[in-house]
Design a protein around this motif. Structure first.
Motif, PDB file in Angstrom:
ATOM      1  N   VAL A   1       7.180  -3.026  -2.205  1.00 21.69           N
ATOM      2  CA  VAL A   1       8.123  -1.905  -2.140  1.00 21.69           C
ATOM      3  C   VAL A   1       8.040  -1.054  -3.404  1.00 21.69           C
ATOM      4  N   LEU A   2       8.025  -1.717  -4.549  1.00 18.46           N
ATOM      5  CA  LEU A   2       7.966  -0.980  -5.814  1.00 18.46           C
ATOM      6  C   LEU A   2       6.667  -0.192  -5.950  1.00 18.46           C
ATOM      7  N   ARG A   3       5.577  -0.711  -5.393  1.00 18.75           N
ATOM      8  CA  ARG A   3       4.307   0.013  -5.441  1.00 18.75           C
ATOM      9  C   ARG A   3       4.451   1.341  -4.718  1.00 18.75           C
ATOM     10  N   ASP A   4       5.088   1.316  -3.566  1.00 20.41           N
ATOM     11  CA  ASP A   4       5.296   2.551  -2.807  1.00 20.41           C
ATOM     12  C   ASP A   4       6.214   3.513  -3.554  1.00 20.41           C
ATOM     13  N   LEU A   5       7.268   2.993  -4.141  1.00 21.83           N
ATOM     14  CA  LEU A   5       8.186   3.853  -4.899  1.00 21.83           C
ATOM     15  C   LEU A   5       7.511   4.400  -6.157  1.00 21.83           C
ATOM     16  N   ALA A   6       6.683   3.588  -6.797  1.00 18.59           N
ATOM     17  CA  ALA A   6       5.944   4.058  -7.971  1.00 18.59           C
ATOM     18  C   ALA A   6       4.982   5.167  -7.583  1.00 18.59           C
ATOM     19  N   ARG A   7       4.401   5.068  -6.410  1.00 20.70           N
ATOM     20  CA  ARG A   7       3.497   6.119  -5.926  1.00 20.70           C
ATOM     21  C   ARG A   7       4.253   7.442  -5.818  1.00 20.70           C
ATOM     22  N   GLU A   8       5.465   7.362  -5.323  1.00 22.44           N
ATOM     23  CA  GLU A   8       6.260   8.579  -5.152  1.00 22.44           C
ATOM     24  C   GLU A   8       6.705   9.163  -6.492  1.00 22.44           C
TER      25      GLU A   8
ATOM     26  N   ASP B   1      -2.262  -1.916   0.897  1.00 22.75           N
ATOM     27  CA  ASP B   1      -0.968  -1.250   1.016  1.00 22.75           C
ATOM     28  C   ASP B   1      -1.121   0.227   0.653  1.00 22.75           C
ATOM     29  N   PHE B   2      -1.801   0.482  -0.441  1.00 23.90           N
ATOM     30  CA  PHE B   2      -2.021   1.849  -0.928  1.00 23.90           C
ATOM     31  C   PHE B   2      -2.797   2.680   0.095  1.00 23.90           C
ATOM     32  N   VAL B   3      -3.847   2.113   0.669  1.00 22.46           N
ATOM     33  CA  VAL B   3      -4.700   2.833   1.623  1.00 22.46           C
ATOM     34  C   VAL B   3      -3.933   3.173   2.901  1.00 22.46           C
ATOM     35  N   VAL B   4      -3.068   2.303   3.342  1.00 21.80           N
ATOM     36  CA  VAL B   4      -2.261   2.573   4.542  1.00 21.80           C
ATOM     37  C   VAL B   4      -1.149   3.561   4.213  1.00 21.80           C
ATOM     38  N   TYR B   5      -0.541   3.412   3.063  1.00 19.64           N
ATOM     39  CA  TYR B   5       0.596   4.243   2.668  1.00 19.64           C
ATOM     40  C   TYR B   5       0.226   5.721   2.545  1.00 19.64           C
ATOM     41  N   GLU B   6      -0.901   5.991   1.904  1.00 22.04           N
ATOM     42  CA  GLU B   6      -1.276   7.375   1.594  1.00 22.04           C
ATOM     43  C   GLU B   6      -1.272   8.309   2.808  1.00 22.04           C
ATOM     44  N   PRO B   7      -1.969   7.982   3.903  1.00 19.98           N
ATOM     45  CA  PRO B   7      -1.955   8.928   5.030  1.00 19.98           C
ATOM     46  C   PRO B   7      -0.617   8.994   5.771  1.00 19.98           C
ATOM     47  N   LEU B   8       0.189   7.939   5.667  1.00 18.43           N
ATOM     48  CA  LEU B   8       1.461   7.910   6.397  1.00 18.43           C
ATOM     49  C   LEU B   8       2.620   8.541   5.638  1.00 18.43           C
ATOM     50  N   ARG B   9       2.475   8.762   4.352  1.00 21.25           N
ATOM     51  CA  ARG B   9       3.619   9.240   3.567  1.00 21.25           C
ATOM     52  C   ARG B   9       4.100  10.612   4.019  1.00 21.25           C
ATOM     53  N   LYS B  10       3.223  11.395   4.631  1.00 16.18           N
ATOM     54  CA  LYS B  10       3.647  12.709   5.139  1.00 16.18           C
ATOM     55  C   LYS B  10       4.593  12.574   6.340  1.00 16.18           C
TER      56      LYS B  10
ATOM     57  N   GLY C   1       6.952  10.377   6.452  1.00 17.75           N
ATOM     58  CA  GLY C   1       8.239   9.898   5.942  1.00 17.75           C
ATOM     59  C   GLY C   1       8.073   8.637   5.122  1.00 17.75           C
ATOM     60  N   LEU C   2       8.889   8.546   4.092  1.00 14.65           N
ATOM     61  CA  LEU C   2       8.820   7.425   3.161  1.00 14.65           C
ATOM     62  C   LEU C   2       9.049   6.087   3.855  1.00 14.65           C
ATOM     63  N   LEU C   3      10.069   5.994   4.674  1.00 18.31           N
ATOM     64  CA  LEU C   3      10.414   4.711   5.275  1.00 18.31           C
ATOM     65  C   LEU C   3       9.346   4.244   6.262  1.00 18.31           C
ATOM     66  N   ILE C   4       8.780   5.146   7.037  1.00 20.18           N
ATOM     67  CA  ILE C   4       7.693   4.794   7.967  1.00 20.18           C
ATOM     68  C   ILE C   4       6.473   4.315   7.189  1.00 20.18           C
ATOM     69  N   ALA C   5       6.122   5.040   6.154  1.00 21.39           N
ATOM     70  CA  ALA C   5       4.965   4.663   5.338  1.00 21.39           C
ATOM     71  C   ALA C   5       5.185   3.305   4.684  1.00 21.39           C
ATOM     72  N   MET C   6       6.403   3.062   4.197  1.00 27.31           N
ATOM     73  CA  MET C   6       6.699   1.783   3.552  1.00 27.31           C
ATOM     74  C   MET C   6       6.625   0.632   4.543  1.00 27.31           C
ATOM     75  N   LEU C   7       7.199   0.806   5.706  1.00 30.55           N
ATOM     76  CA  LEU C   7       7.176  -0.267   6.708  1.00 30.55           C
ATOM     77  C   LEU C   7       5.748  -0.624   7.099  1.00 30.55           C
TER      78      LEU C   7
ATOM     79  N   VAL D   1       1.012  -4.400   6.358  1.00 36.11           N
ATOM     80  CA  VAL D   1      -0.398  -4.687   6.087  1.00 36.11           C
ATOM     81  C   VAL D   1      -0.538  -5.454   4.771  1.00 36.11           C
ATOM     82  N   GLY D   2       0.138  -4.996   3.728  1.00 35.25           N
ATOM     83  CA  GLY D   2       0.042  -5.636   2.423  1.00 35.25           C
ATOM     84  C   GLY D   2       0.551  -7.063   2.417  1.00 35.25           C
ATOM     85  N   LEU D   3       1.683  -7.312   3.067  1.00 38.62           N
ATOM     86  CA  LEU D   3       2.228  -8.671   3.045  1.00 38.62           C
ATOM     87  C   LEU D   3       1.371  -9.633   3.838  1.00 38.62           C
ATOM     88  N   LEU D   4       0.777  -9.165   4.926  1.00 42.35           N
ATOM     89  CA  LEU D   4      -0.105 -10.022   5.702  1.00 42.35           C
ATOM     90  C   LEU D   4      -1.383 -10.338   4.917  1.00 42.35           C
TER      91      LEU D   4
END
Length: 173
Positions: free
Chosen positions: A52-59, A100-109, A111-117, A122-125
Protein backbone atom coordinates in the motif's frame (compact mmCIF):
# COMPACT_ATOMS: atom_id res chain seq x y z
CA UNK A 1 16.03 16.32 -10.52
CA UNK A 2 12.73 16.75 -8.72
CA UNK A 3 12.92 16.41 -4.95
CA UNK A 4 9.76 14.95 -3.40
CA UNK A 5 7.71 17.13 -1.07
CA UNK A 6 7.88 16.35 2.67
CA UNK A 7 4.78 14.13 2.43
CA UNK A 8 6.44 12.15 -0.36
CA UNK A 9 9.64 11.76 1.64
CA UNK A 10 7.69 10.64 4.70
CA UNK A 11 5.80 8.07 2.64
CA UNK A 12 9.04 6.77 1.12
CA UNK A 13 10.66 6.49 4.55
CA UNK A 14 7.60 4.66 5.93
CA UNK A 15 7.65 2.34 2.91
CA UNK A 16 11.33 1.48 3.31
CA UNK A 17 10.86 1.10 7.11
CA UNK A 18 8.37 -1.72 6.55
CA UNK A 19 11.21 -3.92 5.25
CA UNK A 20 13.27 -4.16 8.44
CA UNK A 21 10.03 -4.30 10.45
CA UNK A 22 8.83 -7.30 8.43
CA UNK A 23 12.17 -9.07 8.69
CA UNK A 24 12.40 -8.45 12.43
CA UNK A 25 8.86 -9.72 12.93
CA UNK A 26 9.58 -12.97 11.08
CA UNK A 27 12.82 -13.48 12.99
CA UNK A 28 11.43 -12.74 16.46
CA UNK A 29 7.80 -13.89 16.29
CA UNK A 30 7.74 -16.73 13.76
CA UNK A 31 4.20 -17.51 12.63
CA UNK A 32 1.16 -15.53 13.78
CA UNK A 33 -2.58 -16.11 13.34
CA UNK A 34 -4.22 -14.12 10.54
CA UNK A 35 -7.80 -15.35 10.86
CA UNK A 36 -10.03 -18.21 9.77
CA UNK A 37 -7.64 -20.71 11.34
CA UNK A 38 -4.68 -19.67 9.19
CA UNK A 39 -1.21 -18.54 10.23
CA UNK A 40 1.58 -16.79 8.38
CA UNK A 41 5.12 -15.59 9.06
CA UNK A 42 4.79 -12.53 11.30
CA UNK A 43 6.09 -10.10 8.68
CA UNK A 44 2.93 -10.61 6.66
CA UNK A 45 1.25 -7.46 7.96
CA UNK A 46 4.26 -5.25 7.28
CA UNK A 47 4.57 -6.66 3.75
CA UNK A 48 0.89 -5.95 3.15
CA UNK A 49 1.45 -2.42 4.38
CA UNK A 50 4.52 -2.08 2.14
CA UNK A 51 2.39 -2.80 -0.93
CA UNK A 52 0.00 0.00 0.00
CA UNK A 53 2.75 2.44 0.94
CA UNK A 54 4.53 1.75 -2.36
CA UNK A 55 1.44 2.89 -4.23
CA UNK A 56 1.03 5.96 -2.04
CA UNK A 57 4.73 6.79 -2.42
CA UNK A 58 4.29 6.59 -6.18
CA UNK A 59 1.55 9.19 -5.97
CA UNK A 60 3.42 11.53 -3.63
CA UNK A 61 7.04 11.11 -4.71
CA UNK A 62 6.95 9.85 -8.30
CA UNK A 63 8.15 6.86 -10.29
CA UNK A 64 11.87 7.49 -9.99
CA UNK A 65 11.76 7.83 -6.22
CA UNK A 66 9.74 4.62 -5.89
CA UNK A 67 12.11 2.67 -8.13
CA UNK A 68 15.01 3.91 -6.00
CA UNK A 69 13.10 2.93 -2.84
CA UNK A 70 12.51 -0.57 -4.25
CA UNK A 71 16.27 -0.90 -4.82
CA UNK A 72 17.04 0.37 -1.30
CA UNK A 73 14.37 -1.91 0.15
CA UNK A 74 15.78 -4.93 -1.64
CA UNK A 75 19.26 -4.24 -0.28
CA UNK A 76 17.91 -3.61 3.23
CA UNK A 77 15.82 -6.74 3.01
CA UNK A 78 18.90 -8.79 2.24
CA UNK A 79 21.13 -7.31 4.93
CA UNK A 80 18.56 -6.99 7.70
CA UNK A 81 16.91 -10.37 7.36
CA UNK A 82 17.94 -13.43 9.29
CA UNK A 83 20.75 -14.99 7.21
CA UNK A 84 18.59 -18.03 6.48
CA UNK A 85 15.85 -15.77 5.09
CA UNK A 86 17.95 -13.02 3.47
CA UNK A 87 17.92 -14.25 -0.12
CA UNK A 88 14.25 -15.21 0.00
CA UNK A 89 13.30 -11.88 1.55
CA UNK A 90 15.27 -9.81 -0.94
CA UNK A 91 14.11 -11.77 -3.99
CA UNK A 92 10.46 -11.76 -2.93
CA UNK A 93 10.56 -8.05 -2.16
CA UNK A 94 12.24 -7.09 -5.45
CA UNK A 95 9.96 -9.20 -7.64
CA UNK A 96 6.69 -8.45 -5.83
CA UNK A 97 7.25 -4.72 -5.56
CA UNK A 98 8.30 -4.48 -9.20
CA UNK A 99 5.23 -6.46 -10.29
CA UNK A 100 3.04 -4.23 -8.12
CA UNK A 101 4.62 -1.19 -9.78
CA UNK A 102 4.12 -2.57 -13.32
CA UNK A 103 0.43 -3.30 -12.71
CA UNK A 104 -0.19 -0.04 -10.84
CA UNK A 105 1.22 2.31 -13.47
CA UNK A 106 -1.29 1.68 -16.30
CA UNK A 107 -4.25 1.44 -13.91
CA UNK A 108 -3.64 4.62 -11.93
CA UNK A 109 -5.50 6.67 -14.55
CA UNK A 110 -8.63 4.65 -13.70
CA UNK A 111 -8.42 5.67 -10.07
CA UNK A 112 -6.19 5.22 -7.07
CA UNK A 113 -8.30 2.60 -5.32
CA UNK A 114 -8.72 0.42 -8.43
CA UNK A 115 -5.00 0.59 -9.15
CA UNK A 116 -4.17 -0.26 -5.53
CA UNK A 117 -6.51 -3.24 -5.38
CA UNK A 118 -5.27 -4.76 -8.63
CA UNK A 119 -1.57 -4.09 -8.10
CA UNK A 120 -1.64 -5.24 -4.48
CA UNK A 121 -3.40 -8.47 -5.50
CA UNK A 122 -0.58 -9.20 -7.94
CA UNK A 123 2.14 -8.06 -5.52
CA UNK A 124 0.87 -10.01 -2.53
CA UNK A 125 0.51 -13.20 -4.54
CA UNK A 126 3.98 -12.87 -6.08
CA UNK A 127 5.55 -12.07 -2.69
CA UNK A 128 3.79 -14.96 -0.99
CA UNK A 129 4.64 -17.57 -3.60
CA UNK A 130 8.26 -16.55 -3.99
CA UNK A 131 9.04 -15.98 -0.31
CA UNK A 132 7.44 -19.21 0.87
CA UNK A 133 9.12 -21.32 -1.80
CA UNK A 134 12.56 -19.81 -1.26
CA UNK A 135 12.44 -19.46 2.53
CA UNK A 136 10.60 -22.62 3.52
CA UNK A 137 10.40 -24.79 0.40
CA UNK A 138 6.69 -25.12 1.12
CA UNK A 139 3.41 -23.36 0.46
CA UNK A 140 1.99 -24.38 3.85
CA UNK A 141 1.51 -20.74 4.86
CA UNK A 142 0.15 -19.57 1.49
CA UNK A 143 -3.50 -19.07 2.57
CA UNK A 144 -2.34 -17.16 5.67
CA UNK A 145 0.12 -15.06 3.67
CA UNK A 146 -2.55 -14.04 1.18
CA UNK A 147 -5.13 -13.38 3.90
CA UNK A 148 -2.80 -11.31 6.11
CA UNK A 149 -1.64 -9.12 3.22
CA UNK A 150 -5.20 -8.76 1.94
CA UNK A 151 -6.31 -7.54 5.40
CA UNK A 152 -3.73 -4.75 5.22
CA UNK A 153 -4.72 -3.81 1.66
CA UNK A 154 -8.43 -3.71 2.50
CA UNK A 155 -7.83 -1.74 5.70
CA UNK A 156 -5.69 0.83 3.90
CA UNK A 157 -8.16 1.18 1.04
CA UNK A 158 -11.03 1.60 3.50
CA UNK A 159 -9.12 4.38 5.28
CA UNK A 160 -8.24 6.06 1.97
CA UNK A 161 -11.85 5.83 0.75
CA UNK A 162 -13.07 7.35 4.03
CA UNK A 163 -10.52 10.17 3.82
CA UNK A 164 -11.48 10.84 0.21
CA UNK A 165 -15.18 10.92 1.12
CA UNK A 166 -14.53 13.33 4.01
CA UNK A 167 -12.42 15.56 1.77
CA UNK A 168 -15.15 15.65 -0.89
CA UNK A 169 -17.82 16.36 1.73
CA UNK A 170 -15.86 19.26 3.16
CA UNK A 171 -15.19 20.62 -0.33
CA UNK A 172 -18.92 20.50 -1.13
CA UNK A 173 -19.92 22.12 2.17
Amino acid sequence: MNVPAPAGIATLVAYVATIPAANLAVTHFGAVPVGFGHAAPAGVYMVGLALVLRDLARESAGRGAVLAAIAVGTILSYFLADPALAGASAAAFAVAETMDFVVYEPLRKRGLLIAMLASNAVGLLADSLLFLKLAFGSFEYLPGQILGKAWMTFAAIAVLALLRRRKQASANA
